[in-house]
Design a protein around this motif. Structure first.
Motif, mmCIF file in Angstrom:
data_model
loop_
_atom_site.group_PDB
_atom_site.id
_atom_site.type_symbol
_atom_site.label_atom_id
_atom_site.label_comp_id
_atom_site.label_asym_id
_atom_site.label_seq_id
_atom_site.Cartn_x
_atom_site.Cartn_y
_atom_site.Cartn_z
ATOM 1 N N PHE A 154 0.792 -1.232 0.000
ATOM 2 C CA PHE A 154 0.000 0.000 0.000
ATOM 3 C C PHE A 154 0.831 1.292 0.000
ATOM 4 C CE2 PHE A 154 -2.481 -3.306 2.241
ATOM 5 C CZ PHE A 154 -3.560 -3.397 1.368
ATOM 6 N N ASP A 155 2.089 1.240 0.337
ATOM 7 C CA ASP A 155 2.898 2.466 0.420
ATOM 8 C C ASP A 155 4.363 2.134 0.074
ATOM 9 O OD1 ASP A 155 3.628 5.075 0.865
ATOM 10 O OD2 ASP A 155 3.732 4.875 3.042
ATOM 11 N N ARG A 156 4.547 1.683 -1.140
ATOM 12 C CA ARG A 156 5.847 1.125 -1.529
ATOM 13 C C ARG A 156 6.966 2.176 -1.559
ATOM 14 N NH1 ARG A 156 6.986 -3.657 -3.915
ATOM 15 N NH2 ARG A 156 9.001 -3.849 -4.943
ATOM 16 N N TYR A 157 6.639 3.417 -1.836
ATOM 17 C CA TYR A 157 7.682 4.422 -2.055
ATOM 18 C C TYR A 157 7.917 5.321 -0.838
ATOM 19 C CZ TYR A 157 7.040 2.801 -6.799
ATOM 20 O OH TYR A 157 6.953 2.000 -7.911
ATOM 21 N N ARG A 158 6.861 5.830 -0.231
ATOM 22 C CA ARG A 158 7.065 6.684 0.949
ATOM 23 C C ARG A 158 7.382 5.858 2.196
ATOM 24 N NH1 ARG A 158 2.459 9.453 -1.300
ATOM 25 N NH2 ARG A 158 3.067 11.459 -2.188
ATOM 26 N N ARG A 159 6.671 4.776 2.423
ATOM 27 C CA ARG A 159 6.875 3.870 3.566
ATOM 28 C C ARG A 159 6.717 4.617 4.890
ATOM 29 N NH1 ARG A 159 11.451 -0.555 1.598
ATOM 30 N NH2 ARG A 159 10.744 -0.647 -0.579
ATOM 31 N N LYS A 160 5.554 5.235 5.066
ATOM 32 C CA LYS A 160 5.307 6.054 6.249
ATOM 33 C C LYS A 160 5.374 5.247 7.544
ATOM 34 C CE LYS A 160 2.278 9.289 3.774
ATOM 35 N NZ LYS A 160 0.907 9.864 3.695
ATOM 36 N N PHE A 161 4.833 4.043 7.525
ATOM 37 C CA PHE A 161 4.847 3.231 8.743
ATOM 38 C C PHE A 161 6.269 2.943 9.203
ATOM 39 C CE2 PHE A 161 5.009 -0.981 10.770
ATOM 40 C CZ PHE A 161 4.203 -0.749 11.874
ATOM 41 N N GLN A 162 7.142 2.577 8.286
ATOM 42 C CA GLN A 162 8.526 2.264 8.651
ATOM 43 C C GLN A 162 9.251 3.509 9.171
ATOM 44 O OE1 GLN A 162 8.474 -0.650 8.878
ATOM 45 N NE2 GLN A 162 8.715 -1.917 7.052
ATOM 46 N N HIS A 163 8.968 4.665 8.568
ATOM 47 C CA HIS A 163 9.602 5.894 9.033
ATOM 48 C C HIS A 163 9.058 6.327 10.394
ATOM 49 C CE1 HIS A 163 12.245 7.204 5.748
ATOM 50 N NE2 HIS A 163 11.416 6.541 4.955
ATOM 51 N N LEU A 164 7.814 6.013 10.684
ATOM 52 C CA LEU A 164 7.285 6.280 12.016
ATOM 53 C C LEU A 164 8.034 5.458 13.059
ATOM 54 C CD1 LEU A 164 5.188 7.512 13.942
ATOM 55 C CD2 LEU A 164 3.644 5.627 13.344
ATOM 56 N N ILE A 165 8.275 4.182 12.752
ATOM 57 C CA ILE A 165 9.060 3.334 13.662
ATOM 58 C C ILE A 165 10.471 3.898 13.837
ATOM 59 C CG2 ILE A 165 10.011 1.027 14.012
ATOM 60 C CD1 ILE A 165 7.007 1.136 14.331
ATOM 61 N N ALA A 166 11.066 4.352 12.740
ATOM 62 C CA ALA A 166 12.419 4.919 12.815
ATOM 63 C C ALA A 166 12.442 6.183 13.670
ATOM 64 C CB ALA A 166 12.926 5.218 11.408
ATOM 65 N N LYS A 167 11.398 7.015 13.567
ATOM 66 C CA LYS A 167 11.324 8.218 14.398
ATOM 67 C C LYS A 167 11.230 7.850 15.877
ATOM 68 C CE LYS A 167 8.538 12.328 15.319
ATOM 69 N NZ LYS A 167 7.324 13.106 14.953
ATOM 70 N N ILE A 168 10.404 6.865 16.198
ATOM 71 C CA ILE A 168 10.277 6.419 17.593
ATOM 72 C C ILE A 168 11.624 5.899 18.107
ATOM 73 C CG2 ILE A 168 9.160 4.745 19.111
ATOM 74 C CD1 ILE A 168 6.704 4.907 17.266
ATOM 75 N N TRP A 169 12.307 5.116 17.287
ATOM 76 C CA TRP A 169 13.604 4.558 17.674
ATOM 77 C C TRP A 169 14.633 5.661 17.935
ATOM 78 C CZ3 TRP A 169 17.990 4.566 14.186
ATOM 79 C CH2 TRP A 169 19.126 3.924 14.715
ATOM 80 N N ALA A 170 14.708 6.642 17.035
ATOM 81 C CA ALA A 170 15.665 7.739 17.204
ATOM 82 C C ALA A 170 15.341 8.568 18.440
ATOM 83 C CB ALA A 170 15.681 8.610 15.953
ATOM 84 N N THR A 171 14.055 8.819 18.680
ATOM 85 C CA THR A 171 13.657 9.618 19.841
ATOM 86 C C THR A 171 14.000 8.916 21.142
ATOM 87 O OG1 THR A 171 11.837 10.565 18.532
ATOM 88 C CG2 THR A 171 11.731 10.808 20.924
ATOM 89 N N ILE A 172 13.717 7.619 21.206
ATOM 90 C CA ILE A 172 14.055 6.847 22.412
ATOM 91 C C ILE A 172 15.558 6.843 22.646
ATOM 92 C CG2 ILE A 172 14.069 4.518 23.406
ATOM 93 C CD1 ILE A 172 11.380 4.031 22.044
ATOM 94 N N SER A 173 16.333 6.766 21.578
ATOM 95 C CA SER A 173 17.787 6.653 21.702
ATOM 96 C C SER A 173 18.430 7.929 22.219
ATOM 97 C CB SER A 173 18.396 6.286 20.347
ATOM 98 O OG SER A 173 17.913 5.032 19.887
#
Length: 357
Positions: A154-173
């Motif tokens: 459903f979102d092959r190019y933007r990949r919003k869900f994966q970038h949301l996970i990456a944002k959470i990971w960076a913020t926690i770190s």
């Protein structure tokens, strides 16, 4: 002199090998130990004028020079010994010593690229940082794996869900270790607007900091990093673009892929300097990012990062100092000429760095 310079001083071959330069407590004196028990002292401020003015004829005549002092093993002046050695070694090449002056009045090893003092607290903070980021990555990676099939459908190019996970990971770190101040959030394009983001590059922490902005841009990374467990695999699911450095074909493929992504609605992120700065100064920009923008008509969003280089300096990725990171998002620029875009973006970032420093 007010900049680094090198002067070559012709020396007679009584001393077949030379040791390392030692820096004395006097700020204007560089001491070189060429032989056991004997030393040469050069007045750095007078080295260029006095040595160049001395002719080779006077040098071989055994005269004592103002800035060069000869001594024997007992520390006493011995011109006879030098003359004897001259007859024995007359067919050897003259030795040269390069005396490097980093800044006028500051002959210290740290004057070129000052490195932070490696304190125990910074080392412990570095260990804690990597522990937190590793634990967070393991748990969040499971969510990325579960959601990846739906992302491809459903979102092959933007990949919003994966970038949301990456944002959470960076913020926690980074949340327990340093603060981020962001200026110019209103200058960010809408989330669904494709753009080319560019920034200066100071530290390993730049990626963490930029991920907290919550924009779905694709970074460019070396192909070898994709082989790292967890982190490399997560980068693959984020759609990070691989690049083989020093490989012209890989560079062309990378640019083509960036152009294709922007045309399909995704954003890309470049560090135009190509590598991290060692002294905090802005390096020359490469044209790749601006070529993508000029060919697609996408906006170029310049971003200035300040402070990451002090918290985790290049070459000292095992430590983490105290500090605050400042992120400045500048107004987007647009154009059809890559050179013009490159110069304008570089000027904007350089001006903000000068104001902050």
């Amino acid at each position: 002199m007010d900049v680094a310079s090198v002067c070559s001083l012709p020396l007679h071959p009584p001393f077949p090998s030379y040791g390392k330069a030692k820096y004395s407590s006097r700020p204007s004196l560089i001491r070189v130990v060429p032989y056991k028990g004997c030393s040469l002292s050069y007045n750095r401020e007078r080295a260029t004028t006095s040595v160049n003015a001395t002719s080779r004829r006077n040098f071989h005549s055994g005269k004592r020079h103002t800035d060069v002092q000869w001594c024997n093993h007992n520390g006493k002046w011995n011109p006879g010994r030098i003359h004897d050695m001259k007859l024995k070694r007359s067919n050897q090449w003259l030795r040269h010593i390069g005396v490097r002056s980093d800044l006028a009045g500051a002959a210290t090893p740290e004057s070129a690229f000052p490195k932070p003092e490696l304190k125990l607290g910074s080392k412990i903070r570095g260990i804690c940082f990597y522990t937190v980021t590793a634990i967070a990555a393991i748990f969040l990676f499971v969510l990325m794996v579960i959601g990846h099939p739906f992302v491809l459908l459903f979102d092959r190019y933007r990949r919003k869900f994966q970038h949301l996970i990456a944002k959470i990971w960076a913020t926690i770190s980074i949340l327990p270790f340093y603060k981020i101040k962001i200026e110019g959030l209103e200058n960010l394009p809408p989330p669904d607007t494709p753009a080319v983001y560019v920034s200066n590059h100071q530290s390993f922490l730049d990626i963490y900091t930029l991920l907290t902005l919550g924009r779905c841009f694709k970074f460019i990374s070396k192909t070898g990093i994709f082989l790292y467990p967890i982190i490399g695999w997560a980068m693959f699911m984020l759609g990070v673009i691989p690049l083989k450095r020093m490989d012209t074909r890989s560079q062309m493929d990378c640019l083509k892929r960036c152009i294709d992504l922007v045309k399909k609605g995704a954003s890309v992120f470049f560090f135009p300097e190509g590598t991290r700065s060692k002294d905090g100064k802005l390096g020359p920009f490469k044209r790749g990012a601006f070529t993508v923008a000029s060919k697609t008509g996408a906006l170029v969003v310049p971003i200035t990062l300040m402070g990451t280089g002090e918290i985790m300096p290049t070459g000292c990725e095992g430590i983490l100092n105290h500090g605050t990171v400042k992120v400045i998002i500048h107004k987007p620029i647009q154009g059809s000429k890559a050179d013009v875009l490159c110069n304008e973006a570089m000027k904007v970032i350089a001006d903000s760095l000068n104001l902050l420093s």
